[in-house]
Design a protein around this motif. Structure first.
Motif: not given
Ligand code: SF4
Length: 348
Positions: A115, A117, A119-120, A133-136, A142-145, A161-164
């Protein structure tokens, strides 16, 4: 970046053995090196498969186009076999990345990219050093996005958990075309429908629960159904009336070089003025290309007109679950899909 051992495979057998032994695979080098630079991957052994001639080439019969995993995006986009048999795939390849990257990026690597994303993709030497936070990256953090202003997030198949989303353009075309991905490993070979190669977060969570490995946040790292040691060697695209009349529409913030906000891959076979069959997949709306099967079914027998398309698409997209701030992507998806269908069917 940590030190790593590098070996160039001179046969597929060597590559399979190295992969089974845990080596990371490199071909075009447009993804793995980024992961290592950002701290996403920390491979200590790399096997380079870029010289394996048996993974190159594009061949075709009247029924199928076979594309080696090392075919570059520019080779596929410029292939006359693909441009006539499955124009949606040629267009998707040529709308991906920049010309320089397309000269290196391979189809096998492209469908397995991760992805975009932000944050990832943050640069952090260790997961502890990740500034959010980034669960990946850090399972359970957590998930910052999800509550951010970043809007290129999923509409379908996401979990808390993830919305990427998955960023590949060619993968969307391959999913729409019912392509098959051929993989090999030390255990033998197997074929996977492209629609099953990548997983939504919901599918990843279901698989983890079934395997008894579910733990809060740890499913986010699961993005595809490849097993350890498996290597993509080729993909096959059926050539049909639908694939021959197909088109790819990519909506992005700048035309020169950008990942999709939303994309649509469509094929249309007509019978007179009415639709006999359509195939349709959306990109950048889930962690995998999203087949719009409800619209594919309801459009059979309908006229290829904007009003009929909009009715079917709006009904099919009613199951979308926008994340806060990306509701506009539902309308973009409908419009991209409508345009792709009209272009594919020769009405635009
Ligand atoms: Fe990480 Fe959240 Fe982005 Fe998924 S959507 S890659 S968990 S920050």
């Amino acid at each position: 970046m940590r030190n790593f051992a590098y070996a160039r495979a001179t046969s597929l057998k060597q590559a399979i053995a190295a992969t089974a032994d845990g080596a990371a695979v490199i071909a075009g080098g447009t993804e793995l090196l980024n992961w290592m630079r950002l701290g996403i991957a920390d491979a200590d052994r790399i096997v380079d498969i870029g010289q394996l001639a048996e993974l190159r080439g594009i061949t075709a019969t009247s029924e199928v186009i076979r594309i080696g995993a090392l075919a570059t995006l520019n080779e596929i986009g410029e292939s006359e076999l693909v441009r006539t048999g499955a124009p949606v795939l040629a267009q998707a390849c040529l709308k991906a990345a920049s010309p320089q990257l397309r000269n290196l990026a391979t189809i096998g690597g492209n469908v397995l990219q991760r992805t975009r994303c932000p944050y990832f993709r943050a640069e952090a030497a260790t997961t502890a050093a990740l500034p959010w936070p980034c669960n990946k990256r850090a399972p359970g953090s957590g998930c910052a996005a999800k509550d951010s202003a970043f809007s290129r997030l999923a509409l379908f198949g996401w979990t808390d958990e993830c919305v990427a989303t998955h960023p590949s353009d060619p993968a969307v075309a391959l999913a729409a075309l019912d392509a098959t991905v051929h993989v090999v490993s030390a255990a033998g070979s197997r074929d996977s429908p492209m629609t099953d190669l990548l997983l939504t977060q919901e599918e990843a969570a279901t698989q983890s629960a079934t395997a008894g490995t579910a733990r809060r946040g740890n499913c986010a790292a699961i993005e595809n159904s490849l097993r350890r040691g498996e290597l993509i060697v080729a993909c096959s695209v059926p050539v049909t009336a639908t694939s021959r009349n197909s088109a790819y529409i990519k909506v992005r913030e700048r035309e020169s070089y950008e990942y999709a906000m939303v994309s649509a891959a469509a094929g249309v076979a007509l019978e007179g003025a009415r639709i006999r069959t359509v195939c349709l997949a959306l990109g950048s709306v889930a962690q995998k290309p999203w087949r719009v099967t409800a619209a594919e079914v309801s459009l059979r027998g309908q006229p290829l007109e904007a009003s009929a398309l909009d009715r079917a698409l709006e009904s099919a997209l009613a199951t979308a679950r926008p994340v806060r701030g990306n509701e506009f992507k539902v309308l973009l998806a409908r419009n991209a899909a409508r345009r792709a269908l009209l272009v594919a069917g020769g009405a635009l």
